[in-house]
Design an enzyme around this catalytic site. Sequence first.
Site, PDB file in Angstrom:
ATOM      1  N   PRO A 150     -26.779 100.692  26.086  1.00  0.00           N
ATOM      2  CA  PRO A 150     -27.758 100.949  27.048  1.00  0.00           C
ATOM      3  C   PRO A 150     -27.887 100.142  28.358  1.00  0.00           C
ATOM      4  O   PRO A 150     -28.950  99.482  28.622  1.00  0.00           O
ATOM      5  CB  PRO A 150     -29.027 100.922  26.265  1.00  0.00           C
ATOM      6  N   CYS A 151     -26.851 100.269  29.207  1.00  0.00           N
ATOM      7  CA  CYS A 151     -26.908  99.318  30.578  1.00  0.00           C
ATOM      8  C   CYS A 151     -28.024  99.832  31.315  1.00  0.00           C
ATOM      9  O   CYS A 151     -28.093  99.196  32.359  1.00  0.00           O
ATOM     10  CB  CYS A 151     -25.343  99.351  31.044  1.00  0.00           C
ATOM     11  N   HIS A 152     -28.689 101.139  31.157  1.00  0.00           N
ATOM     12  CA  HIS A 152     -29.489 101.559  31.752  1.00  0.00           C
ATOM     13  C   HIS A 152     -30.817 100.378  31.696  1.00  0.00           C
ATOM     14  O   HIS A 152     -31.861 100.672  32.532  1.00  0.00           O
ATOM     15  CB  HIS A 152     -29.849 102.969  31.694  1.00  0.00           C
TER      16      HIS A 152
END
Length: 194
Positions: free
Chosen positions: A153-155
């Site tokens: 989840p780099c968001h």
Amino acid sequence: MTPSPHRPNGPDPATIRFATGTSSLGCVLVAMSDAGLAAITLGDDPATLRQALQARFPAARPARDEGDMAACLATVISYIDHPWTLPDETVAEFLNTMPAGTTFQRQVWQALCAIPCGATVTYAELAARVGRPGAARAVAGACAANMLAVVIPCHRVIRGDGSLSGYRWGAARKRLLLERERAWAADRADAVSG
């Protein structure tokens, strides 16, 4: 789904099987090698996603596989649309078989997977979590190297001023993911306190 051990500068797998579908974030491409999950990408159209897959694995032979990969694609789409549904044991298994990258990238990806759904951190905070304070730009580079949209989840990483920063699959998708996750977290908190 076992992530691929493909190394960015190593040999490409001989065949990359892929399937495409549609999620609430647009088109999704899921790719697998014989070793396991190689990529989850998001975009506006399947043709562009296929071209990006070929560019990522230039020596590999891409093979569309909508049949055998249907269940995997459905699981990925369900998780993209409801990112809070990935069970903790699946996250633990995923962390044990994380895709290859540099040691630093793997540290960043593992730290990303520890950020709870609905929460965000800054690049500087994430750098500190991996024991590299002051390496915010390197953390951003590790986020950009992520080939597993939403699963890693780099968001959930934002700028120090709280604003959104770039996202490999588009700022609008990042905004929608964060809004959806925050709404879920708020509903969950209300249910617990109510």
